[in-house]
Design a protein around this motif. Structure first.
Motif, short mmCIF file in Angstrom:
data_model
loop_
_atom_site.label_atom_id
_atom_site.label_comp_id
_atom_site.label_asym_id
_atom_site.label_seq_id
_atom_site.Cartn_x
_atom_site.Cartn_y
_atom_site.Cartn_z
N THR A 127 0.84 -1.20 0.00
CA THR A 127 0.00 0.00 0.00
C THR A 127 0.87 1.25 0.00
O THR A 127 0.93 1.99 -0.96
N ASP A 128 1.59 1.49 1.10
CA ASP A 128 2.54 2.59 1.15
C ASP A 128 3.90 2.08 0.70
O ASP A 128 4.32 0.97 1.06
N PHE A 129 4.62 2.89 -0.06
CA PHE A 129 5.86 2.40 -0.66
C PHE A 129 6.76 3.55 -1.06
O PHE A 129 6.31 4.71 -1.25
N TYR A 130 8.03 3.25 -1.19
CA TYR A 130 9.05 4.10 -1.81
C TYR A 130 9.69 3.23 -2.87
O TYR A 130 10.28 2.19 -2.55
N VAL A 131 9.57 3.61 -4.14
CA VAL A 131 10.15 2.81 -5.21
C VAL A 131 11.01 3.72 -6.08
O VAL A 131 10.64 4.87 -6.34
N SER A 132 12.17 3.21 -6.49
CA SER A 132 13.10 4.02 -7.26
C SER A 132 13.87 3.14 -8.23
O SER A 132 14.14 1.96 -7.94
N VAL A 133 14.20 3.71 -9.39
CA VAL A 133 15.03 3.01 -10.36
C VAL A 133 15.84 4.04 -11.13
O VAL A 133 15.42 5.18 -11.30
N VAL A 134 17.03 3.63 -11.57
CA VAL A 134 17.86 4.45 -12.45
C VAL A 134 17.65 3.95 -13.88
O VAL A 134 17.69 2.75 -14.13
N ALA A 135 17.41 4.88 -14.82
CA ALA A 135 17.13 4.48 -16.19
C ALA A 135 17.81 5.42 -17.17
O ALA A 135 17.92 6.63 -16.92
N ILE A 136 18.24 4.86 -18.29
CA ILE A 136 18.81 5.65 -19.37
C ILE A 136 18.36 5.07 -20.71
O ILE A 136 18.38 3.85 -20.91
N GLN A 137 17.89 5.94 -21.59
CA GLN A 137 17.57 5.52 -22.95
C GLN A 137 18.84 5.59 -23.78
O GLN A 137 19.48 6.64 -23.88
N THR A 138 19.21 4.49 -24.39
CA THR A 138 20.46 4.43 -25.15
C THR A 138 20.24 4.44 -26.66
O THR A 138 21.21 4.61 -27.41
N ALA A 190 14.36 18.90 -14.68
CA ALA A 190 14.94 17.84 -13.87
C ALA A 190 15.39 16.64 -14.71
O ALA A 190 16.26 15.87 -14.29
N VAL A 191 14.80 16.47 -15.89
CA VAL A 191 15.12 15.32 -16.75
C VAL A 191 16.46 15.57 -17.44
O VAL A 191 16.67 16.61 -18.07
N ARG A 192 17.34 14.58 -17.37
CA ARG A 192 18.65 14.65 -18.03
C ARG A 192 18.58 13.86 -19.33
O ARG A 192 18.62 12.63 -19.34
N ILE A 193 18.48 14.58 -20.43
CA ILE A 193 18.32 13.95 -21.74
C ILE A 193 19.61 13.22 -22.11
O ILE A 193 20.71 13.75 -21.96
N ASN A 194 19.44 11.97 -22.58
CA ASN A 194 20.56 11.12 -23.00
C ASN A 194 21.50 10.77 -21.85
O ASN A 194 22.65 10.38 -22.08
N GLU A 195 21.02 10.90 -20.61
CA GLU A 195 21.80 10.53 -19.44
C GLU A 195 20.95 9.67 -18.52
O GLU A 195 19.75 9.50 -18.72
N GLU A 196 21.58 9.12 -17.48
CA GLU A 196 20.83 8.37 -16.47
C GLU A 196 19.92 9.30 -15.69
O GLU A 196 20.29 10.42 -15.35
N ASN A 197 18.71 8.81 -15.43
CA ASN A 197 17.74 9.53 -14.59
C ASN A 197 17.30 8.62 -13.46
O ASN A 197 16.94 7.45 -13.70
N THR A 198 17.33 9.15 -12.24
CA THR A 198 16.80 8.43 -11.09
C THR A 198 15.34 8.81 -10.91
O THR A 198 15.02 9.99 -10.68
N ILE A 199 14.46 7.83 -11.04
CA ILE A 199 13.01 8.04 -11.04
C ILE A 199 12.45 7.42 -9.77
O ILE A 199 12.62 6.22 -9.52
#
Length: 255
Positions: A127-138, A190-199
């Motif tokens: 129900t309550d949560f903290y979720v995070s991922v690092v992502a990069i579009q290559t 806040a979005v880093r284009i062509n770089e890693e983003n922590t979401i």
């Protein structure tokens, strides 16, 4: 922790409805006003507010503090597949997609034949949560979207939050294949284009806070989906477009 679900749903093109899409946001929604603060106009739906940073974040401020007392449930650097993430792929009339663990990344390659989104979920219902991922579009088109999915009940019911490589953020809800934009493609520094983003998303009851690289970019109040799994998400708003995204450092905390 080993339960994984791969699923797919359809949605309308954010640049104009694709006539081949069979499930689009319901009537009663509107495009964001010129102020950059989108809203949902139907009385039955919640409103969403957006905070846009005035300057790009620095590389050191990507971590969002965890609420006090919450426990670490999953911390996955994708060095192995100990958590049982889905691998392999599928190909059908909607999309062709492949998931692999390569060089410490969860590697997604996808080709959209129709507008769609897909998520891979992990763990039990929360129900309550903290979720995070690092992502990069290559590689691929800049109007693909990627990030996290949460409150996943079935393949057709969940929330999505994330970014696109054109510098936009989004937040949406899907119930029974009907997708509703709650934050509808707002440009964010806040979005880093062509770089890693922590979401990152923190969900507490019906209140959600969405962060990109440590910056609060969206707050949403919505009580339509009370609980569910969390996971990783990718989607397209166009036809015959491809994208490659690498995910890393998936984290889940709960109270």
């Amino acid at each position: 922790m080993g339960i994984v679900i791969g699923s797919l749903f359809l949605f309308g093109d954010r640049f104009g409805q694709d006539p081949g899409v069979t499930s689009v946001p319901p009537a009663g929604t509107s495009a964001p006003p010129a102020t950059g603060v989108p809203s949902v106009t139907s009385a039955a739906l919640p409103t969403a507010t957006v905070s846009i940073p005035t300057a790009p974040p620095t590389p050191t401020d990507s971590t969002v503090p965890v609420p006090p007392g919450w426990r670490l449930i999953i911390s996955d650097p994708f060095d192995t597949n100990g958590n049982g993430w889905e691998t392999g792929g599928f190909s059908n009339e909607w999309a062709t997609q492949q998931w692999d663990l390569l060089s410490g990344k969860y590697h997604w390659v996808a080709m959209a034949h129709r507008s769609y989104a897909t998520e891979n979920a992990i763990g039990g219902s929360v129900t309550d949560f903290y979720v995070s991922v690092v992502a990069i579009q290559t590689d691929g088109t800049d109007d693909a979207s990627f990030g996290v999915a949460f409150r996943i009940l079935e393949s057709d019911t969940f929330y999505r939050f994330g970014v696109s490589n054109d510098g936009s953020v989004f937040f949406s809800r899907s119930i029974d294949w009907q997708a509703t934009p709650l934050v509808d493609w707002v440009p964010s520094s806040a979005v880093r284009i062509n770089e890693e983003n922590t979401i990152t998303v923190i969900g507490q009851g019906s209140h959600f806070r969405g962060y990109v690289n440590g910056q609060l970019v969206a707050e949403v109040d919505d009580a339509m989906i009370p609980s569910g799994q969390v996971g990783i998400d990718l989607g397209f708003d166009g036809i015959e477009r491809s994208v490659t995204v690498d995910f890393d450092d998936f984290i889940l905390y709960t109270p």
